[in-house]
Motif scaffolding. Sequence first.
Motif, PDB file in Angstrom:
ATOM      1  N   LEU A  62      11.440   2.614  -2.568  1.00 14.61           N
ATOM      2  CA  LEU A  62      12.182   1.356  -2.493  1.00 14.61           C
ATOM      3  C   LEU A  62      12.110   0.722  -1.111  1.00 14.61           C
ATOM      4  O   LEU A  62      12.183  -0.496  -0.995  1.00 14.61           O
ATOM      5  N   LEU A  63      11.966   1.516  -0.081  1.00 13.21           N
ATOM      6  CA  LEU A  63      11.958   0.977   1.279  1.00 13.21           C
ATOM      7  C   LEU A  63      10.773   0.039   1.524  1.00 13.21           C
ATOM      8  O   LEU A  63      10.984  -1.072   2.011  1.00 13.21           O
ATOM      9  N   PRO A  64       9.540   0.421   1.199  1.00 12.42           N
ATOM     10  CA  PRO A  64       8.447  -0.539   1.385  1.00 12.42           C
ATOM     11  C   PRO A  64       8.632  -1.814   0.556  1.00 12.42           C
ATOM     12  O   PRO A  64       8.312  -2.910   1.021  1.00 12.42           O
ATOM     13  N   LEU A  65       9.173  -1.676  -0.652  1.00 10.96           N
ATOM     14  CA  LEU A  65       9.433  -2.874  -1.458  1.00 10.96           C
ATOM     15  C   LEU A  65      10.461  -3.779  -0.800  1.00 10.96           C
ATOM     16  O   LEU A  65      10.332  -5.006  -0.824  1.00 10.96           O
ATOM     17  N   ALA A  66      11.479  -3.176  -0.209  1.00  4.83           N
ATOM     18  CA  ALA A  66      12.495  -3.964   0.493  1.00  4.83           C
ATOM     19  C   ALA A  66      11.894  -4.682   1.695  1.00  4.83           C
ATOM     20  O   ALA A  66      12.191  -5.861   1.933  1.00  4.83           O
ATOM     21  N   PHE A  67      11.046  -3.997   2.445  1.00  2.00           N
ATOM     22  CA  PHE A  67      10.385  -4.635   3.581  1.00  2.00           C
ATOM     23  C   PHE A  67       9.523  -5.808   3.114  1.00  2.00           C
ATOM     24  O   PHE A  67       9.511  -6.865   3.740  1.00  2.00           O
ATOM     25  N   PHE A  68       8.791  -5.618   2.024  1.00  2.00           N
ATOM     26  CA  PHE A  68       7.958  -6.704   1.507  1.00  2.00           C
ATOM     27  C   PHE A  68       8.832  -7.891   1.098  1.00  2.00           C
ATOM     28  O   PHE A  68       8.505  -9.042   1.392  1.00  2.00           O
TER      29      PHE A  68
ATOM     30  N   SER B  28       0.825  -1.211   0.000  1.00  2.00           N
ATOM     31  CA  SER B  28       0.000   0.000   0.000  1.00  2.00           C
ATOM     32  C   SER B  28       0.861   1.264   0.000  1.00  2.00           C
ATOM     33  O   SER B  28       0.555   2.224  -0.702  1.00  2.00           O
ATOM     34  N   LEU B  29       1.925   1.253   0.796  1.00  4.28           N
ATOM     35  CA  LEU B  29       2.818   2.414   0.815  1.00  4.28           C
ATOM     36  C   LEU B  29       3.501   2.618  -0.529  1.00  4.28           C
ATOM     37  O   LEU B  29       3.694   3.751  -0.977  1.00  4.28           O
ATOM     38  N   PHE B  30       3.875   1.528  -1.172  1.00  7.54           N
ATOM     39  CA  PHE B  30       4.533   1.638  -2.463  1.00  7.54           C
ATOM     40  C   PHE B  30       3.581   2.208  -3.518  1.00  7.54           C
ATOM     41  O   PHE B  30       3.975   3.025  -4.345  1.00  7.54           O
ATOM     42  N   LEU B  31       2.332   1.789  -3.465  1.00  8.56           N
ATOM     43  CA  LEU B  31       1.362   2.212  -4.477  1.00  8.56           C
ATOM     44  C   LEU B  31       0.722   3.569  -4.196  1.00  8.56           C
ATOM     45  O   LEU B  31       0.080   4.136  -5.072  1.00  8.56           O
ATOM     46  N   ALA B  32       0.887   4.069  -2.976  1.00  2.90           N
ATOM     47  CA  ALA B  32       0.275   5.359  -2.629  1.00  2.90           C
ATOM     48  C   ALA B  32       0.878   6.459  -3.496  1.00  2.90           C
ATOM     49  O   ALA B  32       2.104   6.591  -3.583  1.00  2.90           O
ATOM     50  N   PRO B  33       0.037   7.277  -4.132  1.00  2.00           N
ATOM     51  CA  PRO B  33       0.575   8.302  -5.026  1.00  2.00           C
ATOM     52  C   PRO B  33       1.308   9.433  -4.303  1.00  2.00           C
ATOM     53  O   PRO B  33       2.112  10.121  -4.906  1.00  2.00           O
ATOM     54  N   HIS B  34       1.030   9.621  -3.034  1.00  2.00           N
ATOM     55  CA  HIS B  34       1.663  10.720  -2.304  1.00  2.00           C
ATOM     56  C   HIS B  34       2.328  10.223  -1.026  1.00  2.00           C
ATOM     57  O   HIS B  34       2.299  10.887  -0.002  1.00  2.00           O
ATOM     58  N   GLY B  35       2.912   9.035  -1.065  1.00  2.00           N
ATOM     59  CA  GLY B  35       3.598   8.510   0.109  1.00  2.00           C
ATOM     60  C   GLY B  35       4.979   9.126   0.249  1.00  2.00           C
ATOM     61  O   GLY B  35       5.712   9.262  -0.726  1.00  2.00           O
ATOM     62  N   TRP B  36       5.317   9.529   1.444  1.00  8.45           N
ATOM     63  CA  TRP B  36       6.610  10.137   1.710  1.00  8.45           C
ATOM     64  C   TRP B  36       7.303   9.382   2.824  1.00  8.45           C
ATOM     65  O   TRP B  36       6.736   8.489   3.428  1.00  8.45           O
TER      66      TRP B  36
END
Length: 106
Positions: free
Chosen positions: A86-92, A19-27
Motif C-alpha cells: 500500500l505504501l508505494p500506491l500511496a506515494f503514487f 514498479s515497487l507495487f508490481l514487484a513479486p518480492h518487494g519488501w
Amino acid sequence: FALLSMELTRGVAGAVPISLFLAPHGWSYDHLLLLVPLAVIVGELAMLDVGRRRAGLIIVAVLAGPLPWALYGIAVQRGGEEWSALLPLAFFGVLVLVERWRRAST
C-alpha cells in the motif's frame, strides 16, 4: 530542454512506486527507493501556494512517518508484508495529486 528534463523526472518518480507495487518480492526495505518520488513531491510542493503546500506537507509527513511503521507493525504481527504494498500506491497517489495541484495553479 528543461521541460523535457522535468517531465522525465516526473515519469521516473511515477514509475518507481508502480514498479515497487508490481514487484513479486518487494519488501519494506525496498521502500528506500520511494525517496525518488518523495523528492519530486517536495519539489512540486515548493511551487504551490501556502495552503496547498501546507496540506501537502502534512500528507507527506504521514506518508513518510507513521504509515510505513504501521504497515510494518501489521507485517510483524501477521508474519507477511503484503500490506506494505500500500505504501508505494500511496506515494503514487500523492505524486498524482500534487502534480494536479501544480497544473491547476499555473
